[in-house]
Design a protein around this motif. Structure first.
Motif, mmCIF file in Angstrom:
data_model
loop_
_atom_site.group_PDB
_atom_site.id
_atom_site.type_symbol
_atom_site.label_atom_id
_atom_site.label_comp_id
_atom_site.label_asym_id
_atom_site.label_seq_id
_atom_site.Cartn_x
_atom_site.Cartn_y
_atom_site.Cartn_z
ATOM 1 N N HIS A 2 0.637 -1.130 0.029
ATOM 2 C CA HIS A 2 -0.089 0.122 0.141
ATOM 3 C C HIS A 2 0.830 1.397 -0.007
ATOM 4 O O HIS A 2 1.989 1.304 0.709
ATOM 5 C CB HIS A 2 -0.893 0.031 1.118
ATOM 6 C CG HIS A 2 -1.870 -1.078 1.415
ATOM 7 N ND1 HIS A 2 -3.052 -1.209 0.539
ATOM 8 C CD2 HIS A 2 -1.822 -2.366 2.302
ATOM 9 C CE1 HIS A 2 -3.615 -2.349 0.875
ATOM 10 N NE2 HIS A 2 -2.882 -3.120 1.825
ATOM 11 N N ASP A 12 1.081 5.115 1.246
ATOM 12 C CA ASP A 12 0.798 5.811 2.218
ATOM 13 C C ASP A 12 -0.602 6.521 2.112
ATOM 14 O O ASP A 12 -1.070 6.930 0.860
ATOM 15 C CB ASP A 12 1.620 7.097 2.715
ATOM 16 C CG ASP A 12 2.919 6.537 3.339
ATOM 17 O OD1 ASP A 12 2.985 5.510 3.746
ATOM 18 O OD2 ASP A 12 3.819 7.246 3.597
ATOM 19 N N LEU A 13 -1.347 6.508 3.131
ATOM 20 C CA LEU A 13 -2.939 7.234 2.863
ATOM 21 C C LEU A 13 -2.717 8.791 2.747
ATOM 22 O O LEU A 13 -1.794 9.425 3.182
ATOM 23 C CB LEU A 13 -3.777 6.936 4.053
ATOM 24 C CG LEU A 13 -4.134 5.617 4.411
ATOM 25 C CD1 LEU A 13 -4.660 5.425 5.823
ATOM 26 C CD2 LEU A 13 -5.135 5.133 3.279
ATOM 27 N N THR A 14 -3.584 9.437 2.016
ATOM 28 C CA THR A 14 -3.555 10.774 1.906
ATOM 29 C C THR A 14 -4.245 11.419 3.135
ATOM 30 O O THR A 14 -4.633 10.635 4.060
ATOM 31 C CB THR A 14 -4.534 11.256 0.697
ATOM 32 O OG1 THR A 14 -6.188 10.862 1.080
ATOM 33 C CG2 THR A 14 -4.313 10.405 -0.462
ATOM 34 N N GLU A 28 -7.959 10.864 3.521
ATOM 35 C CA GLU A 28 -8.199 9.489 4.175
ATOM 36 C C GLU A 28 -7.918 9.107 5.420
ATOM 37 O O GLU A 28 -8.536 8.583 6.171
ATOM 38 C CB GLU A 28 -7.372 8.304 3.008
ATOM 39 C CG GLU A 28 -7.759 8.302 1.761
ATOM 40 C CD GLU A 28 -6.770 7.549 0.840
ATOM 41 O OE1 GLU A 28 -7.584 6.955 -0.020
ATOM 42 O OE2 GLU A 28 -5.628 7.401 0.978
ATOM 43 N N ILE A 29 -6.808 9.863 6.120
ATOM 44 C CA ILE A 29 -6.473 9.536 7.211
ATOM 45 C C ILE A 29 -7.563 10.380 8.216
ATOM 46 O O ILE A 29 -8.057 9.513 9.337
ATOM 47 C CB ILE A 29 -5.054 10.244 7.494
ATOM 48 C CG1 ILE A 29 -3.934 9.317 6.941
ATOM 49 C CG2 ILE A 29 -4.780 10.140 9.124
ATOM 50 C CD1 ILE A 29 -2.569 10.086 7.039
ATOM 51 N N TYR A 56 -10.624 8.205 8.590
ATOM 52 C CA TYR A 56 -10.543 6.963 9.280
ATOM 53 C C TYR A 56 -10.420 7.256 10.594
ATOM 54 O O TYR A 56 -11.177 6.774 11.401
ATOM 55 C CB TYR A 56 -9.022 6.223 8.806
ATOM 56 C CG TYR A 56 -9.022 5.081 9.630
ATOM 57 C CD1 TYR A 56 -9.814 3.900 9.702
ATOM 58 C CD2 TYR A 56 -7.864 4.902 10.452
ATOM 59 C CE1 TYR A 56 -9.584 2.587 10.446
ATOM 60 C CE2 TYR A 56 -7.588 3.638 11.147
ATOM 61 C CZ TYR A 56 -8.543 2.745 11.148
ATOM 62 O OH TYR A 56 -8.340 1.390 11.761
ATOM 63 N N LYS A 69 -4.885 -1.888 10.992
ATOM 64 C CA LYS A 69 -4.583 -0.844 9.867
ATOM 65 C C LYS A 69 -3.368 -0.361 9.908
ATOM 66 O O LYS A 69 -2.696 -0.182 8.785
ATOM 67 C CB LYS A 69 -5.581 0.299 10.270
ATOM 68 C CG LYS A 69 -5.890 1.409 9.165
ATOM 69 C CD LYS A 69 -6.634 0.956 8.023
ATOM 70 C CE LYS A 69 -6.806 2.098 7.315
ATOM 71 N NZ LYS A 69 -7.744 1.727 6.024
ATOM 72 N N TYR A 96 -0.168 -0.039 6.762
ATOM 73 C CA TYR A 96 0.517 1.293 6.471
ATOM 74 C C TYR A 96 1.627 1.344 7.446
ATOM 75 O O TYR A 96 1.466 2.355 8.139
ATOM 76 C CB TYR A 96 -0.352 2.134 6.392
ATOM 77 C CG TYR A 96 -1.547 1.932 5.408
ATOM 78 C CD1 TYR A 96 -1.450 2.558 4.042
ATOM 79 C CD2 TYR A 96 -2.734 1.341 5.875
ATOM 80 C CE1 TYR A 96 -2.224 2.121 2.924
ATOM 81 C CE2 TYR A 96 -3.926 1.199 4.650
ATOM 82 C CZ TYR A 96 -3.430 1.542 3.536
ATOM 83 O OH TYR A 96 -4.455 1.460 2.418
ATOM 84 N N CYS A 141 3.078 5.023 7.526
ATOM 85 C CA CYS A 141 2.449 6.120 7.505
ATOM 86 C C CYS A 141 2.258 6.624 8.784
ATOM 87 O O CYS A 141 1.604 6.387 9.685
ATOM 88 C CB CYS A 141 1.018 5.687 7.085
ATOM 89 S SG CYS A 141 -0.249 7.315 6.586
#
Length: 352
Positions: A65, A67-69, A72-73, A76, A99, A103, A106
């Motif tokens: 994966h 990193d989340l944007t 998105e973070i 979540y 989770k 990641y 992240c």
């Protein structure tokens, strides 16, 4: 994230060199180097040994994966916060762990998840709340090597408070090194350690220095903001900020001179004769209070030194000469007060 990056991240977190990893896995050091650089990938038979070496799951190792944007973070984290109102804490904790394993790099996700779960852990009446603390602190610790200063500082502060609550002052002190020496929050937390460890004089002094420098920063901000409003010809806001600057000087016991002098620039800008006269007269009459703060009990542990009387004399002389500047105060030429001030300035010059 490619598997090579996962290997490199967990190798560094485990404190191992590429050579040590190679030796434990029975491969060559160049092979490990190629994995981490993305040139090749480890044989499938090595996946389980690599995961065991780093103490992670193969799911984490094979997590490709990105990193989340930030969006998105944020989404979540809101989900976590809302779910904790209905879902048992333990279940949510396990879900968040999963989770984070997806990641592993992240850090922003780790930091924000740790903040939410840590706050709820402290607030809820959990019989086993201390069991989660070590894991949460590990999440904070993973954020200490983050390039983002905000995340790094927040993680360090959280770990500081975690050890402070346990009266582990030496460990708490260690986390202050992650904050820059110029960071006021570091200075405040240092003062907190002083107060908790019986160093009262050092605590008083640190807090007073913070208060004094805080006044200077805030006064500079108000001054700059007022100038900005003046550039936009906003008289109402300019006057409001003058009032705030004067109130600030009074609250921090800077002295009457500082309270009255803040309005001079605005009065000059508006070419307000009556107000300029009032402010100039008040400044000259209260020159001796320019360092009144050195006598204030607010700063009694700072050992501030008052200047000698000659300073007030020189300042009065300088003010009288400044008031003679026709470019700045030409609108005051018909003022009887200004004429008398000009005469006083001439007299002072002849005595120099």
């Amino acid at each position: 994230m490619m598997i090579g990056k996962v290997i490199r991240t967990h190798r560094k977190e485990s404190g191992l060199t590429q050579k040590e990893v190679a030796r434990r896995l029975g491969v060559t050091t160049p092979a490990v180097n190629k994995w981490e650089n993305g040139n090749t990938q480890p044989d499938i038979a090595l996946l389980a040994p690599i995961a065991r070496l780093f103490g992670i799951s193969t799911d984490t190792l094979l997590s490709f994966h990105d990193d989340l944007t930030d969006e998105e973070i944020a989404h979540y984290i809101r989900e976590i916060d809302n779910a904790l109102n209905e879902t048992p804490y333990k279940d949510m904790f396990v879900a968040v762990q999963k989770k984070l394993n997806e990641y592993p790099n992240c850090k922003q996700l780790a930091w924000q998840a740790a903040v939410v779960l840590d706050a709820r852990r402290m607030a809820l009446d959990l019989p086993d709340k201390d069991e989660y603390e070590d894991t949460i602190n590990e999440w904070y610790s993973h954020c200490l090597n983050q390039d983002d200063e905000k995340i790094r500082n927040a993680a360090a502060e959280s770990l500081f408070y975690a050890h402070l609550r346990k009266k582990q002052y030496s460990k708490a002190q260690d986390y202050l090194s992650y904050l820059s020496n110029e960071n006021p929050e570091r200075q405040r937390l240092q003062a907190l350690i002083y107060s908790e460890t019986g160093k009262k004089h050092e605590a008083y002094q640190a807090y007073e220095q913070l208060m004094f420098s805080g006044y200077q920063r805030l006064q500079a901000v108000l001054n700059d903001l007022r100038i900005l409003y003046m550039a936009d010809d906003d008289h109402a806001m300019a006057h409001k900020l003058v009032e705030l600057e004067a109130a600030l000087a009074a609250a921090f016991e800077m002295g009457i001179y500082h309270e009255v002098s803040v309005g001079l620039e605005t009065a000059t800008w508006e070419q307000n004769v009556a107000q300029t006269e009032q402010i100039a007269k008040a400044m000259l009459e209260n020159i001796e209070t320019i360092q009144a703060f050195t006598q204030s009990s607010l700063y009694q542990h700072m050992a501030l030194k008052a200047v000698d009387g000659a300073f007030a004399t020189r300042l009065r002389d300088d003010l009288l000469h400044a008031f003679k500047d026709e470019e700045a105060y030409g609108y005051m030429k018909d003022s009887e007060l200004w004429k008398s001030l000009g005469a006083q300035g001439a007299t002072l010059s002849s005595l120099r």
